[in-house]
Enzyme design. Structure first.
Site, PDB file in Angstrom:
ATOM      1  N   HIS A   1      -1.849   1.037  -9.470  1.00  0.00           N
ATOM      2  CA  HIS A   1      -2.488  -0.015  -8.655  1.00  0.00           C
ATOM      3  C   HIS A   1      -3.149  -1.085  -9.539  1.00  0.00           C
ATOM      4  CE1 HIS A   1      -4.247  -0.743  -4.391  1.00  0.00           C
ATOM      5  NE2 HIS A   1      -4.193  -1.875  -5.059  1.00  0.00           N
TER       6      HIS A   1
ATOM      7  N   ARG B   1       0.848  -1.186   0.000  1.00  0.00           N
ATOM      8  CA  ARG B   1       0.000   0.000   0.000  1.00  0.00           C
ATOM      9  C   ARG B   1       0.888   1.242   0.000  1.00  0.00           C
ATOM     10  NH1 ARG B   1      -3.770  -2.664  -1.562  1.00  0.00           N
ATOM     11  NH2 ARG B   1      -5.601  -3.236  -0.341  1.00  0.00           N
TER      12      ARG B   1
HETATM   13  C1  GLV Z   1      -5.826  -4.722  -4.005  1.00  0.00           C
HETATM   14  O1  GLV Z   1      -4.979  -3.960  -3.713  1.00  0.00           O
HETATM   15  C2  GLV Z   1      -6.455  -5.635  -3.099  1.00  0.00           C
HETATM   16  O2  GLV Z   1      -6.381  -5.433  -1.878  1.00  0.00           O
HETATM   17  O3  GLV Z   1      -7.031  -6.619  -3.587  1.00  0.00           O
END
Ligand code: GLV
Length: 307
Positions: free
Chosen positions: A271, A223
């Protein structure tokens, strides 16, 4: 009784199709077409805002549509509602692909060739064997272990660090705060796959970077909150770290003016390392709902631990 899906819109229809085919007895609804909220018993969501939860008086289980649950404010979710995170082959495969690609691209100097190509420099760099590179993975959960298992097939020297001890073949395992420094001291590449909790927030900071050998590279697929952005820039600019590959940021989307966009030794993706795939995730959700209906235990997250 019904199930409400409130996550990635584009993938909603694929979830609904799976449930229509395999569980026609269940009323599967896709947000915003939610119908009467008072008979929703299962919610599958990425964000679960308090207003939504307040409007679901019969909610029995909250399923996170992603692997992480750090975006869920536990204090807003009544204690009797278990929270289940998504662990499914699509997420695991996506992560394995992304980290393998990142590690191999670094190992085979792709970013150096991208840099030198405009200058038309034909400059072959030495290729050390994979066994000469030590890759360290922080977080030896389902994703970390799958990544390590794949990296082992290339012959890299591997180590893993976890909060509590985990053993894996072909991997030197380290655990807990006391073993973090010795773990870091040997890593040529560091992969962060930790859950984001109060303890791991900001863990990728100046002190951690200083414990890595000079020239190490960072791959953050955890993260954005794990990383102290200015400390990374400092470590790169001081040439202590060689490169960083970042798939996550805080906040997302990354701010327009943020230096990560233009830093020559940062490679950034929005992401996308791994995404929940309806084809593989819907069967797992259905299986969990069936288990719950039969009164069997679910693998729920530990709120005090944060994952
Ligand atoms: C993505 O980051 C998830 O947590 O699946």
């Amino acid at each position: 009784m019904s199930i409400l899906y409130r996550s990635d819109e584009a993938r909603g229809p694929a979830w609904a199709t799976y449930f229509a085919e395999h569980a026609p007895d269940l009323d599967f609804r896709v947000w915003p077409d939610a119908g009467d909220l008072t008979d929703v018993e299962y919610l599958i969501a990425w964000q679960a805002p308090p207003e939504l939860l307040a409007s679901l008086p019969r909610l029995k289980v909250l399923f996170s549509s992603g692997a992480g649950v750090d975006h869920v404010d536990f204090s807003k979710i009544p204690d009797h509602i278990p929270i289940v995170r998504m662990v499914e082959p699509g997420i695991i495969n996506g992560m394995v692909e992304y980290v393998s690609l990142a590690v191999l691209a670094l190992h085979r100097d792709f970013f150096d060739y991208i840099e030198t190509r405009p200058k038309r420099i034909w400059n072959p760099l030495e290729v050390p064997p994979a066994s000469a590179r030590t890759i360290g993975v922080m977080g030896m959960g389902v994703l970390g272990q799958a990544v390590l298992a794949r990296l082992a097939t290339y012959g890299f020297d591997l180590r893993g660090w976890n909060r509590s001890p985990r053993r894996m073949e072909q991997v030197d395992s380290y655990a807990g705060a006391d073993q973090l420094q010795p773990f870091l001291a040997g890593c040529d590449m560091l992969v962060c796959l930790l859950p984001l909790t109060e303890t791991t927030r900001g863990i990728l900071d100046r002190r951690l970077f200083a414990a890595l050998p000079k020239g190490a590279a960072l791959i953050n697929v955890g993260r954005g909150g794990h990383l102290v952005d200015e400390d990374l820039i400092e470590a790169l600019d001081a040439c202590h770290l060689s490169r960083a590959i970042l798939d996550v940021a805080e906040p997302e989307p990354l701010h327009h003016e943020h230096p990560f966009w233009t830093h020559p030794r940062i490679f950034l993706t929005p992401h996308v390392a791994s995404m929940t795939q309806p084809e593989t995730a819907a069967p797992i959700l259905l299986e969990n709902i069936r288990r719950h209906q039969r009164g069997e235990a679910l693998e729920v997250i530990d709120r005090s631990r944060g994952y």
